[in-house]
Design an enzyme around this catalytic site. Structure first.
Site, PDB file in Angstrom:
ATOM      1  CG  ASP A 253      24.026  30.849 -11.998  1.00 47.94           C
ATOM      2  OD1 ASP A 253      23.755  31.204 -13.154  1.00 47.94           O
ATOM      3  OD2 ASP A 253      23.258  30.118 -11.342  1.00 47.94           O
TER       4      ASP A 253
ATOM      5  N   GLY B 248      16.426  42.988 -14.974  1.00 44.70           N
ATOM      6  CA  GLY B 248      15.818  41.786 -14.394  1.00 44.70           C
ATOM      7  C   GLY B 248      14.675  42.103 -13.435  1.00 44.70           C
TER       8      GLY B 248
HETATM    9  P1  IMP Z   1      22.015  34.018 -14.654  1.00 47.36           P
HETATM   10  O1  IMP Z   1      22.430  34.762 -15.854  1.00 47.36           O
HETATM   11  O2  IMP Z   1      21.805  32.573 -14.868  1.00 47.36           O
HETATM   12  O3  IMP Z   1      22.884  34.319 -13.451  1.00 47.36           O
HETATM   13  O4  IMP Z   1      20.569  34.551 -14.311  1.00 47.36           O
HETATM   14  C1  IMP Z   1      20.425  35.525 -13.404  1.00 47.36           C
HETATM   15  C2  IMP Z   1      19.042  36.079 -13.523  1.00 47.36           C
HETATM   16  O5  IMP Z   1      18.661  36.429 -12.200  1.00 47.36           O
HETATM   17  C3  IMP Z   1      19.008  37.356 -14.318  1.00 47.36           C
HETATM   18  O6  IMP Z   1      18.681  37.153 -15.647  1.00 47.36           O
HETATM   19  C4  IMP Z   1      17.940  38.118 -13.591  1.00 47.36           C
HETATM   20  O7  IMP Z   1      16.717  37.643 -13.987  1.00 47.36           O
HETATM   21  C5  IMP Z   1      18.106  37.697 -12.163  1.00 47.36           C
HETATM   22  N1  IMP Z   1      19.009  38.617 -11.480  1.00 47.36           N
HETATM   23  C6  IMP Z   1      20.283  38.381 -11.086  1.00 47.36           C
HETATM   24  N2  IMP Z   1      20.826  39.471 -10.525  1.00 47.36           N
HETATM   25  C7  IMP Z   1      19.882  40.423 -10.591  1.00 47.36           C
HETATM   26  C8  IMP Z   1      19.867  41.788 -10.185  1.00 47.36           C
HETATM   27  O8  IMP Z   1      20.834  42.375  -9.685  1.00 47.36           O
HETATM   28  N3  IMP Z   1      18.725  42.421 -10.417  1.00 47.36           N
HETATM   29  C9  IMP Z   1      17.639  41.857 -10.985  1.00 47.36           C
HETATM   30  N4  IMP Z   1      17.609  40.612 -11.390  1.00 47.36           N
HETATM   31  C10 IMP Z   1      18.723  39.878 -11.193  1.00 47.36           C
END
Ligand code: IMP
Length: 299
Positions: A76, A163
């Site tokens: 996460d 992202g």
């Molecule tokens: P998760 O899927 O709940 O962990 O959401 C993580 C979100 O954080 C992703 O959808 C991206 O928006 C952002 N994020 C996490 N890691 C990265 C990265 O390495 N680069 C750019 N955005 C990131």
């Protein structure tokens, strides 16, 4: 009880985010570990109800491990902006809305900062944080956390990554994550740092496979990378990079392409547009990439 990972084991990557699954696969492949995504196994996506990166990583990993009967790895992660009290934080994905459009999310971050504080060089302090959780089918968990600090830049720059990458410039660098070659980002990213802790703890005894992850630019590996990019990109810059990579793939792997000539390629794109439901909800740059990809490779 502490469990041991061994070469040949298949880990479930507990994520439906294609970009993230792709990065984690690249990270574990050199250690002889195979990965399959929760999406490929049709596992349900649990609601992220915890209040921390660690809590949500554990919740996702445990759910996938229990449902699949295999060890599962979940991360996460998100972007924390200091002057926004750590927002978007655990809500980083949600700021991109139901269409997961990060052009919108990045603009929202820039607007929030500008409205509350103005935008002064060198840009507001921010960090990416990643909590990585390895869970076993009996619910046992181990957590590893990585972080990279830097500043936000606006307008965003670059078409690599996914992202918020184009608006984040790590300390000591003059490129954003969106401008860097993927290998460079992987050498310093929050996810790579969390993985490094995981590697030292869980993979140290495993031999590094000779061929490493060279498949990233050839054969099936290259296709997975393209598919991950098509599923995640949200800006015109990212689309331009995607098209350059698609052309590179045609040059490197021409035999894997299903369209023998331009007419067949256009026909395949036309069929994709005709057959795909819900096209209007796709962000436009991603839709173009998906259509171009649909015409490229044999299924
Ligand atoms: P998760 O899927 O709940 O962990 O959401 C993580 C979100 O954080 C992703 O959808 C991206 O928006 C952002 N994020 C996490 N890691 C990265 C990265 O390495 N680069 C750019 N955005 C990131």
């Amino acid at each position: 009880m502490s469990y041991v990972l061994a070469p040949g084991m298949q880990l479930v990557v507990a994520s439906h985010n294609a970009g993230k699954v792709w990065e984690i696969k690249q990270l574990i492949a050199p250690f002889g570990l195979d990965a399959i995504s929760a999406g490929e196994l049709d596992l349900p996506e649990p609601e992220e109800t915890e209040t921390t990166f660690r809590g949500n990583a554990a919740l996702k990993a445990v759910a996938a491990a229990k449902a699949s009967g295999r060890p599962a790895l979940a991360d996460d992660s998100g972007l924390e902006v200091a002057c926004l009290g750590g927002a978007p934080g655990i809500y980083s994905a949600r700021w991109a809305g139901p269409q997961k459009d990060f052009a919108i999310a990045m603009r929202k971050v820039a607007e929030e900062v500008t409205q509350r504080h103005g935008w002064a060089a060198p840009g507001p302090r921010a960090n990416f944080t990643c909590a990585l959780c390895l869970a076993w089918p009996d619910g046992e968990t181990e957590l590893f956390e990585g972080r990279v600090d830097g500043v936000l830049v606006w307008p965003a720059r670059g078409g690599q990554g996914f992202g918020y990458d184009p608006m984040f410039q790590p300390d000591g660098e003059d490129q954003t994550f969106g401008e860097m070659e993927p290998a460079r980002k992987h050498s310093m990213s929050h996810r790579a740092r969390a993985f490094e802790l995981f590697r030292a703890e869980k993979l140290a005894g495993l031999a590094v496979a000779g061929e490493s992850s060279a498949s990233a630019t050839t054969g099936a590996g290259a296709y997975e990378g393209l598919a991950a990019a098509a599923a995640n990109l949200s800006t015109a810059d990212e689309l331009a990079t995607f098209i350059a990579n698609l052309r590179g793939d045609l040059k490197d792997n021409p035999d894997s392409w299903k369209s023998a000539d331009l007419d067949a390629y256009l026909k395949a794109i036309g069929s994709f547009i005709e057959d795909s439901p819900n096209l209007e909800v796709e962000p436009r740059w991603r839709l173009i990439a998906k259509a171009l990809l649909a015409g490229s490779r044999r299924a």
